[in-house]
Design an enzyme around this catalytic site. Structure first.
Site, PDB file in Angstrom:
ATOM      1  N   PHE A 174       0.891   8.035 -43.558  1.00 17.34           N
ATOM      2  CA  PHE A 174      -0.626   8.232 -43.179  1.00 17.34           C
ATOM      3  C   PHE A 174      -0.638   9.111 -42.314  1.00 17.34           C
ATOM      4  O   PHE A 174      -1.475   9.343 -41.475  1.00 17.34           O
ATOM      5  CB  PHE A 174      -1.207   6.897 -42.819  1.00 17.34           C
ATOM      6  CG  PHE A 174      -1.700   5.850 -44.083  1.00 17.34           C
ATOM      7  CD1 PHE A 174      -2.666   6.016 -44.578  1.00 17.34           C
ATOM      8  CD2 PHE A 174      -0.496   5.094 -44.447  1.00 17.34           C
ATOM      9  CE1 PHE A 174      -3.198   5.029 -45.429  1.00 17.34           C
ATOM     10  CE2 PHE A 174      -0.800   4.382 -45.398  1.00 17.34           C
ATOM     11  CZ  PHE A 174      -2.018   4.369 -46.179  1.00 17.34           C
ATOM     12  N   CYS A 187     -12.333   0.406 -48.592  1.00 16.52           N
ATOM     13  CA  CYS A 187     -11.717  -0.296 -47.586  1.00 16.52           C
ATOM     14  C   CYS A 187     -11.871   0.299 -46.129  1.00 16.52           C
ATOM     15  O   CYS A 187     -12.576  -0.423 -45.317  1.00 16.52           O
ATOM     16  CB  CYS A 187     -10.273  -0.841 -48.015  1.00 16.52           C
ATOM     17  SG  CYS A 187     -10.070  -1.844 -49.027  1.00 16.52           S
TER      18      CYS A 187
END
Length: 431
Positions: free
Chosen positions: A250, A261
């Site tokens: 990430f 989400c």
């Protein structure tokens, strides 16, 4: 794979989470009935057609058709069921809180199902929801039925793999017997089982997604600083990610996160804090950075072209990430809306997206290939890092563009190569 003792499981909701949960539990040897209130969706599933794209899901459903069925009928769903899984949507409400109307509809439908042993919450819900569900079950005469929170940590595009090979299985329950029953359902899966209280399990899902969103927004902040100082964020992120305390995951700069989400769960956690009188300053900044990141792409094009009025811009990729057909909270929606508001003509390509017949998509033109999308364009934006874009004929595409201006919103392509082909290339955080 070790086969678990067969259990009869009712799954409420045939969306991403419900279908993956039902199919994977059937793969583990359980008999599963999935209920949805949409007759059209159930008809498709009964015919063998999966209404969403998720790698390996269709094959798993077909492979387990003797143990997995679909229905709209409540009686058929609960007939003989030992465990009821709640896998319905919890979208944001007008107040910013999670809309639990579908959750409560399922809970109310369980009244009279005295043969149940446990109700398991897979849906993402605010902390404290389990206490309210427990009270509702007690009031319905189901005090003997256990309750557990079993949050999902699956990512679209890898949901089946994430379920069958998880980093952890989180089970929140007030009684050991229910926790053991839910753990038993997952026998055959290698992964640590983490048992805790219900409220903590509810918080784990929200906190996990908020932390992942924070990592993305952080590297995007660093990317902006890299642009202003001449550093290369790709080199920075690569070296930072080698630190074992941080890891590389990430730390990919881009034009913002989206999907079903991250936006919803980040806002839900912020709203949860607000409801307690506490302001989550860091998370608020994370959300703000993400919102600005999407609009910075438009400003970059505007600075390069001088104006967007009358310009033709191609959006390459529409879904919020590759490997899915999901358009929920996709960055492309913001980009298309802003481009149209600036007076640009918007052309689009995506191999899987199915945008709704609403604005901004009704005012855009869909093309079958990236090559067709950029023909006659003044600029192109790489929005989703589909592998097809790595293999596209970028040399030929440059020749067909009115102005070969390329904003690589995912740093997918090689800057030197693109500039060598004649593009005015702009990336995220790259000099």
């Amino acid at each position: 794979m070790v086969r678990t003792p067969e259990r009869q499981v009712a799954v409420f909701g045939a969306g991403y989470i419900g279908l993956v949960t039902g199919a994977c539990l059937a793969e583990l040897g359980h008999r599963v009935v999935v209920r949805d209130i949409d007759p059209g969706k159930v008809a498709l599933l009964r015919s063998g057609d999966v209404p969403i794209y998720e790698p390996d899901l269709g094959d798993m459903i077909a492979r387990n058709k003797e143990r997995l069925s679909f229905t709209t009928d409540l009686g058929e769903t609960l007939d003989g069921a030992e465990i009821a899984y709640v896998c319905v949507d919890t979208p944001p409400s007008a107040s910013g809180d999670a809309d639990l109307s579908r959750v409560w509809s399922v809970v109310r439908s369980l009244e009279g199902a005295e043969h149940l042993r446990a109700v398991v919450m897979k849906s993402t819900v605010p902390v404290g929801t389990g206490t309210r569900v427990r009270a509702a079950l007690d009031e319905a005469g189901l005090s003997h039925v256990g309750y557990a929170a079993n949050p999902e940590f699956t990512a679209e595009g890898s949901a089946v793999r994430d379920f069958m090979r998880p980093d952890r299985i989180v089970i929140g329950s007030a009684d050991d017997a229910t926790a053991a029953l839910v753990a038993e359902l997952h026998e055959g899966i290698e992964g640590p089982v983490v048992v805790m209280d219900v409220r903590s399990a509810e918080m784990v899902k929200l906190a996990s997604n908020a932390l992942l969103a924070t990592k993305i927004s952080f590297i995007n902040e660093i990317a902006t600083l890299c642009e202003k100082t001449g550093a290369d964020v790709e080199e920075v992120a690569r070296a930072v990610g080698l630190d074992h305390r941080l890891g590389p995951h990430f730390l990919r700069p881009g034009i913002g996160w989206g999907g079903s989400c991250f936006p919803k769960d980040s806002e839900a956690l912020r709203q949860l804090a607000s409801n307690t009188g506490y302001h989550l300053q860091l998370l608020s900044a994370v959300i703000e950075v993400n919102n600005l990141q999407k609009r910075r792409a438009i400003q970059k094009l505007k600075d390069e072209l001088g104006t967007l009025t009358g310009m033709r811009v191609a959006l390459l990729g529409l879904t919020f990430k590759p490997g899915t057909d999901d358009m929920r909270e996709a960055t492309s929606t913001v980009l298309a809306g802003r481009l149209l508001a600036e007076g640009a003509e918007v052309r689009c390509w995506d191999p899987m997206a199915r945008p709704a017949e609403v604005e901004p998509w009704t005012s855009t033109t869909r093309l079958a290939t990236p090559e067709l999308a950029v023909e006659g364009a003044d600029a192109a934006i790489v929005v989703t890092e589909w592998p097809q874009l790595k293999e596209a004929d970028w040399a030929g595409m440059a020749a067909t563009m009115r102005r070969p201006v390329l904003f690589d919103g995912r740093n997918l392509l090689d800057p030197r190569e693109m500039r060598g082909l004649g593009y005015t290339y702009m990336g995220v955080g790259r000099p």
